[in-house]
Motif scaffolding. Structure first.
Motif, PDB file in Angstrom:
ATOM      1  N   PRO A   8      -0.884  28.718   1.222  1.00  0.00           N
ATOM      2  CA  PRO A   8      -0.400  27.431   1.748  1.00  0.00           C
ATOM      3  C   PRO A   8      -1.552  26.602   2.310  1.00  0.00           C
ATOM      4  O   PRO A   8      -2.477  27.120   2.924  1.00  0.00           O
ATOM      5  CB  PRO A   8       0.581  27.848   2.844  1.00  0.00           C
ATOM      6  CG  PRO A   8       0.975  29.245   2.498  1.00  0.00           C
ATOM      7  CD  PRO A   8      -0.209  29.869   1.852  1.00  0.00           C
ATOM      8  N   GLN A   9      -1.481  25.290   2.052  1.00  0.00           N
ATOM      9  CA  GLN A   9      -2.508  24.364   2.510  1.00  0.00           C
ATOM     10  C   GLN A   9      -1.844  23.244   3.327  1.00  0.00           C
ATOM     11  O   GLN A   9      -0.672  22.925   3.135  1.00  0.00           O
ATOM     12  CB  GLN A   9      -3.258  23.754   1.315  1.00  0.00           C
ATOM     13  CG  GLN A   9      -3.951  24.770   0.428  1.00  0.00           C
ATOM     14  CD  GLN A   9      -5.132  25.423   1.095  1.00  0.00           C
ATOM     15  OE1 GLN A   9      -5.822  24.802   1.913  1.00  0.00           O
ATOM     16  NE2 GLN A   9      -5.361  26.696   0.778  1.00  0.00           N
ATOM     17  N   ASP A  10      -2.639  22.652   4.246  1.00  0.00           N
ATOM     18  CA  ASP A  10      -2.149  21.565   5.093  1.00  0.00           C
ATOM     19  C   ASP A  10      -2.333  20.259   4.325  1.00  0.00           C
ATOM     20  O   ASP A  10      -3.420  19.692   4.281  1.00  0.00           O
ATOM     21  CB  ASP A  10      -2.928  21.542   6.411  1.00  0.00           C
ATOM     22  CG  ASP A  10      -2.234  20.670   7.451  1.00  0.00           C
ATOM     23  OD1 ASP A  10      -1.085  20.257   7.197  1.00  0.00           O
ATOM     24  OD2 ASP A  10      -2.854  20.377   8.485  1.00  0.00           O
ATOM     25  N   ILE A  11      -1.247  19.771   3.690  1.00  0.00           N
ATOM     26  CA  ILE A  11      -1.310  18.613   2.807  1.00  0.00           C
ATOM     27  C   ILE A  11      -0.454  17.495   3.386  1.00  0.00           C
ATOM     28  O   ILE A  11       0.683  17.714   3.831  1.00  0.00           O
ATOM     29  CB  ILE A  11      -0.828  18.985   1.393  1.00  0.00           C
ATOM     30  CG1 ILE A  11      -1.726  20.073   0.793  1.00  0.00           C
ATOM     31  CG2 ILE A  11      -0.810  17.762   0.494  1.00  0.00           C
ATOM     32  CD1 ILE A  11      -1.232  20.589  -0.513  1.00  0.00           C
ATOM     33  N   GLU A  12      -0.990  16.268   3.320  1.00  0.00           N
ATOM     34  CA  GLU A  12      -0.260  15.090   3.780  1.00  0.00           C
ATOM     35  C   GLU A  12       0.624  14.530   2.679  1.00  0.00           C
ATOM     36  O   GLU A  12       1.801  14.262   2.879  1.00  0.00           O
ATOM     37  CB  GLU A  12      -1.234  14.015   4.256  1.00  0.00           C
ATOM     38  CG  GLU A  12      -0.576  12.708   4.705  1.00  0.00           C
ATOM     39  CD  GLU A  12       0.252  12.878   5.953  1.00  0.00           C
ATOM     40  OE1 GLU A  12       1.207  12.116   6.151  1.00  0.00           O
ATOM     41  OE2 GLU A  12      -0.049  13.799   6.744  1.00  0.00           O
ATOM     42  N   CYS A  13       0.066  14.354   1.499  1.00  0.00           N
ATOM     43  CA  CYS A  13       0.840  13.818   0.380  1.00  0.00           C
ATOM     44  C   CYS A  13       0.220  14.286  -0.928  1.00  0.00           C
ATOM     45  O   CYS A  13      -0.940  14.696  -0.975  1.00  0.00           O
ATOM     46  CB  CYS A  13       0.899  12.291   0.437  1.00  0.00           C
ATOM     47  SG  CYS A  13      -0.709  11.501   0.231  1.00  0.00           S
ATOM     48  N   VAL A  14       1.001  14.208  -2.007  1.00  0.00           N
ATOM     49  CA  VAL A  14       0.575  14.601  -3.345  1.00  0.00           C
ATOM     50  C   VAL A  14       1.088  13.557  -4.322  1.00  0.00           C
ATOM     51  O   VAL A  14       2.203  13.041  -4.165  1.00  0.00           O
ATOM     52  CB  VAL A  14       1.083  16.012  -3.716  1.00  0.00           C
ATOM     53  CG1 VAL A  14       2.604  16.084  -3.696  1.00  0.00           C
ATOM     54  CG2 VAL A  14       0.568  16.416  -5.096  1.00  0.00           C
ATOM     55  N   CYS A  15       0.273  13.239  -5.329  1.00  0.00           N
ATOM     56  CA  CYS A  15       0.637  12.232  -6.323  1.00  0.00           C
ATOM     57  C   CYS A  15       0.437  12.819  -7.715  1.00  0.00           C
ATOM     58  O   CYS A  15      -0.621  13.385  -8.013  1.00  0.00           O
ATOM     59  CB  CYS A  15      -0.209  10.974  -6.146  1.00  0.00           C
ATOM     60  SG  CYS A  15       0.180   9.655  -7.331  1.00  0.00           S
ATOM     61  N   ALA A  16       1.462  12.694  -8.552  1.00  0.00           N
ATOM     62  CA  ALA A  16       1.410  13.167  -9.942  1.00  0.00           C
ATOM     63  C   ALA A  16       1.516  11.967 -10.862  1.00  0.00           C
ATOM     64  O   ALA A  16       2.520  11.249 -10.836  1.00  0.00           O
ATOM     65  CB  ALA A  16       2.523  14.163 -10.226  1.00  0.00           C
ATOM     66  N   ILE A  17       0.474  11.740 -11.692  1.00  0.00           N
ATOM     67  CA  ILE A  17       0.446  10.596 -12.604  1.00  0.00           C
ATOM     68  C   ILE A  17       0.542  11.137 -14.026  1.00  0.00           C
ATOM     69  O   ILE A  17      -0.322  11.899 -14.474  1.00  0.00           O
ATOM     70  CB  ILE A  17      -0.848   9.792 -12.431  1.00  0.00           C
ATOM     71  CG1 ILE A  17      -0.944   9.276 -10.995  1.00  0.00           C
ATOM     72  CG2 ILE A  17      -0.910   8.651 -13.431  1.00  0.00           C
ATOM     73  CD1 ILE A  17      -2.215   8.533 -10.698  1.00  0.00           C
ATOM     74  N   PRO A  18       1.619  10.775 -14.755  1.00  0.00           N
ATOM     75  CA  PRO A  18       1.759  11.269 -16.135  1.00  0.00           C
ATOM     76  C   PRO A  18       0.738  10.606 -17.057  1.00  0.00           C
ATOM     77  O   PRO A  18       0.396   9.438 -16.901  1.00  0.00           O
ATOM     78  CB  PRO A  18       3.192  10.871 -16.507  1.00  0.00           C
ATOM     79  CG  PRO A  18       3.478   9.679 -15.663  1.00  0.00           C
ATOM     80  CD  PRO A  18       2.738   9.877 -14.378  1.00  0.00           C
ATOM     81  N   LEU A  19       0.250  11.377 -18.000  1.00  0.00           N
ATOM     82  CA  LEU A  19      -0.671  10.863 -19.020  1.00  0.00           C
ATOM     83  C   LEU A  19       0.128  10.619 -20.289  1.00  0.00           C
ATOM     84  O   LEU A  19       0.643  11.563 -20.910  1.00  0.00           O
ATOM     85  CB  LEU A  19      -1.793  11.865 -19.280  1.00  0.00           C
ATOM     86  CG  LEU A  19      -2.613  12.273 -18.047  1.00  0.00           C
ATOM     87  CD1 LEU A  19      -3.617  13.353 -18.411  1.00  0.00           C
ATOM     88  CD2 LEU A  19      -3.307  11.075 -17.432  1.00  0.00           C
ATOM     89  N   VAL A  20       0.276   9.351 -20.656  1.00  0.00           N
ATOM     90  CA  VAL A  20       1.134   8.956 -21.772  1.00  0.00           C
ATOM     91  C   VAL A  20       0.247   8.422 -22.893  1.00  0.00           C
ATOM     92  O   VAL A  20      -0.512   7.461 -22.708  1.00  0.00           O
ATOM     93  CB  VAL A  20       2.152   7.887 -21.340  1.00  0.00           C
ATOM     94  CG1 VAL A  20       3.076   7.541 -22.508  1.00  0.00           C
ATOM     95  CG2 VAL A  20       2.955   8.377 -20.146  1.00  0.00           C
ATOM     96  N   ALA A  21       0.333   9.057 -24.062  1.00  0.00           N
ATOM     97  CA  ALA A  21      -0.434   8.647 -25.242  1.00  0.00           C
ATOM     98  C   ALA A  21       0.516   8.471 -26.415  1.00  0.00           C
ATOM     99  O   ALA A  21       1.213   9.415 -26.801  1.00  0.00           O
ATOM    100  CB  ALA A  21      -1.502   9.685 -25.585  1.00  0.00           C
ATOM    101  N   GLY A  22       0.565   7.263 -26.968  1.00  0.00           N
ATOM    102  CA  GLY A  22       1.439   7.007 -28.105  1.00  0.00           C
ATOM    103  C   GLY A  22       2.901   7.176 -27.792  1.00  0.00           C
ATOM    104  O   GLY A  22       3.676   7.599 -28.661  1.00  0.00           O
ATOM    105  N   GLY A  23       3.304   6.901 -26.569  1.00  0.00           N
ATOM    106  CA  GLY A  23       4.695   7.023 -26.177  1.00  0.00           C
ATOM    107  C   GLY A  23       5.117   8.410 -25.763  1.00  0.00           C
ATOM    108  O   GLY A  23       6.263   8.610 -25.343  1.00  0.00           O
ATOM    109  N   SER A  24       4.227   9.390 -25.840  1.00  0.00           N
ATOM    110  CA  SER A  24       4.557  10.767 -25.467  1.00  0.00           C
ATOM    111  C   SER A  24       3.651  11.206 -24.328  1.00  0.00           C
ATOM    112  O   SER A  24       2.467  10.854 -24.283  1.00  0.00           O
ATOM    113  CB  SER A  24       4.386  11.709 -26.654  1.00  0.00           C
ATOM    114  OG  SER A  24       5.203  11.314 -27.733  1.00  0.00           O
TER     115      SER A  24
END
Length: 707
Positions: free
Chosen positions: A312-328
């Motif tokens: 476990p780590q002391d985390i304030e926030c996390v962001c997940a950015i999808p990688l979209v190529a050619g609609g997928s």
């Protein structure tokens, strides 16, 4: 092939393969004999020098060539060579076989047990023990018990090293092999994830395919692309983490089925991260991949949804950015912040730019790799075209075509067939691989075999290069090697199939979809070169042969005769010239017609061709006149040949519409150097002898003489 030739070749092969072992045994016998007499002769030193050179050659082959896996025979030769040389060295040093350097034999036993294959080890130890016993008996004063102890020590040293040292070497080799395989697996998995391989070729196939020039180049290019891409992504993530104050910046990529995510690259303040796999169907990753929009979590949710950390780590926030190529969606860029930090708009904008940079980098690497593939394949095709262009005869063209095919695929069997449209048959004109001697020259009719179908349909077979047991390559009953993979390519020129090129491999799926188009292009080049070689051969025949008789024409015969006369002058050997002319040939044309006249000329040419030896040359000099050049033949021998020709033509009958026709001929003979020392003088003398035969009543042979 003739059975005697097979026996001779087999005996030659056995002698060549057993020569080195025979040298070891012979030298060992000479050493024992001469050490029993107290000293070595020049014969022994000569044999030892030859043995030393042979041992150096085998050491070079074992340790310096690119493929150091030596056959058992070569290892046995190396071990026995070293055994004989070691005992020769021990006997030549102070103390001899009872001195302190006797331990060199134990060192040899230890080395043999550690590095030689077991059959080679057995041969080396057997010869070592034999030398130990014989030399101690005949060259020392040791008793039987001391000799037995020394032989037992040899066995102990060899056995201990076989059990301990050899096992340790095997363990180190296994660990090294596993490390290399692990690195290759990582490279293949990354190549599969980033889709750097063609759609018809998986990364697993890349590592397991049979070695060929193209497979080696493909692996090298993919490995280089993966390394370059990973270095770029690692630098980008490091820069992103330091500039945005992130705790971790990680790139996760989807597998082929889109069900799991794997960690590809990361930059983190935490030393230990989990590599996955992580499920793409739930949690933070599922939300980002399904919505195709960035997902941000804060507080306790961020801690719970961050799966990369082992602890476990002391985390304030996390962001997940999808990688979209050619609609997928193809992956996720994951970033988190420690407590006390804020994910402001600037950081979000930088994360979005980083996601676009990742996608652009991967796409650029794919494009670059595709260009490298095309460049490499074009280079190989140019090289193959050069090889085929340099070939002149049909044999050279076929050899160059088969060797060029090895640039693109690895195969164990190759064959080239030619289609004879006149009688609709196929001939196997060249074979490389198992059963070549039994297949070359086989002629078979058009049938339902793969070769016949390829020639008829002008398309490569079988489908996907998979050879079924029910498939027939040439014709039923003709034995061919068992091959799970094969491809039969038509040799096309102007939409006409000259024949077929067959390649077979003992490895399944050896001819993948990306290799087949290249082989088809190569087959077309091969067909064009083959057609050109045939045309060249035909032009040479037209330029050097007489169209009516098939013998040499005047120009070709003159050149041949000049060369033979020069050779006879250089080596002081006799050479004779015979000129033959059909008697009253004008009457044949006038009474029977030119068709019968041509038939008579062909018949006379056939008589001359049958009457000559392999080293002789015969040609039509013009009209009904023929010339025969007889090498290493004096005047008496040439007269016998001419008389035999005269009698055979006189007995020959020609069928004509008016009935049977018989003709005679007159012949003149002259011999070098009595009648002349060059072509002009020798021909003139022979022509004079011919006219003597004509003047004296025809149908006879005259030999030139100074009178």
């Amino acid at each position: 092939m003739d059975p005697l030739v097979r026996v001779a070749i087999g005996a030659q092969r056995i002698l060549a393969q057993g020569a080195a072992l025979a040298l070891s045994l012979g030298t060992a016998g000479v050493l024992v004999f001469e050490y029993s007499r107290g000293r070595l002769s020049m014969l022994s030193w000569g044999l030892l020098a030859l043995l030393g050179l042979s041992a150096l050659r085998r050491v070079h082959l074992r340790y310096r060539v690119l493929h150091p896996v030596a056959p058992l025979r070569r290892e046995a030769e190396l071990g026995t060579h070293l055994a004989v040389l070691s005992y020769a060295l021990i006997g030549s040093l102070p103390g001899g076989f009872e001195g302190p350097l006797q331990g060199l034999a134990y060192v040899l036993a230890m080395w043999s047990a550690a590095f030689l294959a077991r059959p080679a080890l057995a041969a080396t130890l057997t010869l070592t023990c034999l030398l130990e016993v014989l030399l101690c008996l005949y060259a020392t004063d040791l008793d039987t018990s001391a000799i037995a102890v020394r032989v037992a020590l040899l066995g102990v040293f060899a056995g201990l090293n076989l059990l301990v040292f050899r096992s340790e070497i095997a363990r180190v080799r296994r660990l090294s092999h596993e490390k290399v395989e692990s690195e290759l697996a990582r490279m293949r998995e990354a190549a599969r994830s980033f889709r750097l391989l063609d759609s018809g070729r998986s990364a697993a196939d890349l590592g397991s395919s049979p070695s060929s020039s193209r497979a080696d180049d493909e692996e090298r290019m993919v490995h280089s692309s993966v390394d370059h891409l990973q270095l770029t992504l690692r630098f980008m993530l490091e820069l992103l983490r330091s500039s945005c104050g992130l705790k971790t910046a990680a790139l996760l990529w989807l597998d082929d089925r889109g069900a799991r995510l794997y960690l590809r690259e990361a930059s983190s303040a935490v030393t230990q991260l989990l590599n996955g796999p992580f499920s793409a169907k739930d949690g933070l990753f599922a939300a980002a991949l399904e919505t195709k929009r960035p997902i941000t979590l804060s507080g306790e949710k961020a801690k719970a949804r961050m799966p990369l950390y082992a602890e476990p780590q002391d985390i304030e926030c996390v962001c997940a950015i999808p990688l979209v190529a050619g609609g997928s969606t193809v992956g996720v860029l994951l970033a988190d912040l420690e407590r006390g930090s804020q994910l402001d708009e600037r950081v979000k904008a930088m994360l979005m730019d980083a996601a676009r940079f990742i996608l652009r980098s991967v796409e650029n690497e794919r494009s670059f790799l595709q260009l490298e593939r095309s460049k490499s394949d074009q280079g190989k095709l140019y090289r193959a075209a050069d090889l085929l262009a340099a070939a002149r005869s049909e044999e050279e063209v076929i050899r160059a075509g088969v060797e060029s095919a090895r640039l693109f695929a690895r195969f164990d069997f190759a064959a080239v067939t030619l289609h004879h449209r006149s009688n609709n048959t196929h001939e196997i004109c060249a074979v490389s691989g198992e059963g070549a001697d039994d297949l070359v020259g086989t002629v078979f009719g058009h049938n339902t075999g793969l070769v016949s179908m390829v020639v008829q349909n002008r398309h490569a077979l079988p489908y996907r290069g998979i050879l079924q047991k029910s498939h027939v390559l040439f014709q039923p009953g003709l034995k061919t090697p068992e091959m799970p993979s094969a491809i039969v390519l038509p040799l096309m020129v102007h939409n006409n199939a000259l024949g077929a090129l067959l390649l077979g491999s003992s490895t399944p799926f050896a001819f993948s979809e990306d290799v087949r188009p290249l082989l088809e292009v190569l087959a077309r080049h091969l067909a064009v070169s083959l057609a050109n070689a045939r045309m060249m051969k035909r032009l040479e025949e037209l330029a050097t042969t007489d169209g009516l008789t098939g013998l040499l024409n005047k120009r070709a015969l003159t050149e041949t005769a000049r060369q033979k006369i020069l050779s006879a002058k250089r080596f002081n050997r006799p050479i004779s010239l015979i000129i033959g002319d059909i008697d009253h040939f004008k009457r044949v044309n006038d009474n029977y017609g030119h068709d019968v006249g041509d038939q008579v000329i062909r018949g006379f040419g056939d008589v001359l061709h049958r009457g000559k030896r392999e080293t002789d040359s015969v040609g039509r000099f013009g009209g009904e006149e023929f010339v025969l050049v007889c090498e290493e033949t004096d005047a008496a021998g040439a007269e016998l040949v001419a008389e035999r020709i005269r009698q055979e033509l006189q007995a020959k009958e020609f069928a004509t519409p008016q009935g049977t026709l018989q003709v005679t001929c007159s012949l003149g003979v002259a011999t070098f150097p009595v009648a002349g020392t060059d072509w002009e003088s020798l021909f003139k003398a022979t022509d004079e002898a011919l006219y003597v035969s004509k003047r004296q009543g025809r149908n006879q042979v005259s030999v030139w003489s100074p009178a």
